[in-house]
Enzyme design. Structure first.
Site, PDB file in Angstrom:
ATOM      1  N   SER A 129       0.802  -1.046   0.114  1.00  5.86           N
ATOM      2  CA  SER A 129       0.084   0.033  -0.164  1.00  5.86           C
ATOM      3  C   SER A 129       0.797   1.141  -0.011  1.00  5.86           C
ATOM      4  CB  SER A 129      -0.831   0.080   1.185  1.00  5.86           C
ATOM      5  OG  SER A 129      -1.314   1.496   1.634  1.00  5.86           O
ATOM      6  N   TYR A 154      -0.629  -0.522  10.744  1.00  4.87           N
ATOM      7  CA  TYR A 154      -1.085  -0.937   9.196  1.00  4.87           C
ATOM      8  C   TYR A 154       0.003  -0.660   8.451  1.00  4.87           C
ATOM      9  CZ  TYR A 154      -3.365  -1.249   4.813  1.00  4.87           C
ATOM     10  OH  TYR A 154      -3.565  -1.595   3.325  1.00  4.87           O
TER      11      TYR A 154
END
Length: 273
Positions: A129, A154
């Site tokens: 990501s 994350y």
């Protein structure tokens, strides 16, 4: 991604945590492609297997079955993800985002490496990501025991994905197995189910997501490209977005950190005692 690879006549194994939901998704894919699936001579095939990346036991069982049943493995797409969940732990006691997004895939890939090498030329695709930019690898608190921030954790797991892909690419030089990572962009899926959006803001959020977020098919394009395109044959250790190579921040190219993370991960998942 599964649907498009099936359309290309691939035999696709979907490793999924929830068997019932996976079977429903597989039925939808088969219906979408009509009778192209198993019925067509030499056509693709879609197989569902249980795989929970939050359980090293489940990862080992899945890999054992693949190694028993599959004569070859041409492509491995590491695609599972947990996004900004409250603090919780995997079955093995790892912080959930780091455990699923990094460690689960780390063990999965390592256990399937022999088959991938025997099937070379083959490919490993790691879904990361853009949010990796906000992550740091803190070796003093990999399990977030000292402090936990769901956004930071994350981002850290996504940075770990890229460092893992680069170190693996280095280790696989000359084997015919390539490894690349990617960011899919912002995609309309239920990945953000743990993100709390105020009730009054939901209509606006929904409008924005329909206007600017990618559809799942659009979000899968770079994974499909890295899994199947002749353009990236022999390309390894790179990072892609929108089917093009992109530059990484220096912290995602730190070979010393990548190597140290690899060594610690091997111990955490039980590959090394």
């Amino acid at each position: 991604a599964a649907a498009e690879l099936l359309r290309m006549q691939a035999r696709v194994i979907m490793g999924c945590r929830d068997r019932a939901r996976a079977e429903r998704a597989a039925c939808e894919i088969r219906a979408e492609l009509g009778e192209q699936g198993e019925a067509e001579e030499g056509g693709g095939e879609l197989v569902v297997r249980e795989l929970d990346l939050a359980s090293l036991r489940s990862v080992r069982a899945f890999c054992h079955r693949v190694l028993q049943e599959e004569p070859r493995l041409d492509v491995l797409i590491n695609n599972a993800g947990v996004f900004q969940c409250p603090y919780m732990k995997t079955e093995d006691g790892f912080e959930m985002q780091f455990g699923v997004n990094h460690l689960g895939h780390f063990l999965l890939t390592n256990l399937l490496l022999g088959l991938l090498k025997n099937s070379a030329p083959s490919r490993i695709v790691v879904v990361s990501s853009k949010l990796y930019k906000y992550g740091e690898i803190n070796f003093e608190d990999l399990n977030s025991e000292i402090s936990y921030n769901k956004s930071f954790s994350y981002s850290r797991s996504k940075l770990a994905n890229i460092l893992f892909a680069r170190e693996l690419a280095r280790r696989l030089e000359g084997t015919g197995v390539t490894v690349n990572s990617l960011h899919p962009g912002i995609v309309r899926t239920n990945l953000g189910r743990y993100v709390n959006i105020p009730l009054l803001a939901k209509p606006l959020f929904n409008l924005v997501s329909w206007a600017f977020f990618k559809t799942p098919l659009e979000g899968a394009q770079t994974s499909i490209y890295l899994a199947s395109s002749p353009d990236v044959e022999g390309v390894s250790g790179k990072y892609f977005g929108d089917c093009k190579e992109e530059e990484l921040l220096p912290k995602a190219m730190d070979d010393l950190v990548a190597r140290k993370l690899w060594d610690i991960s091997e111990v955490m998942v039980g590959l090394l005692k």
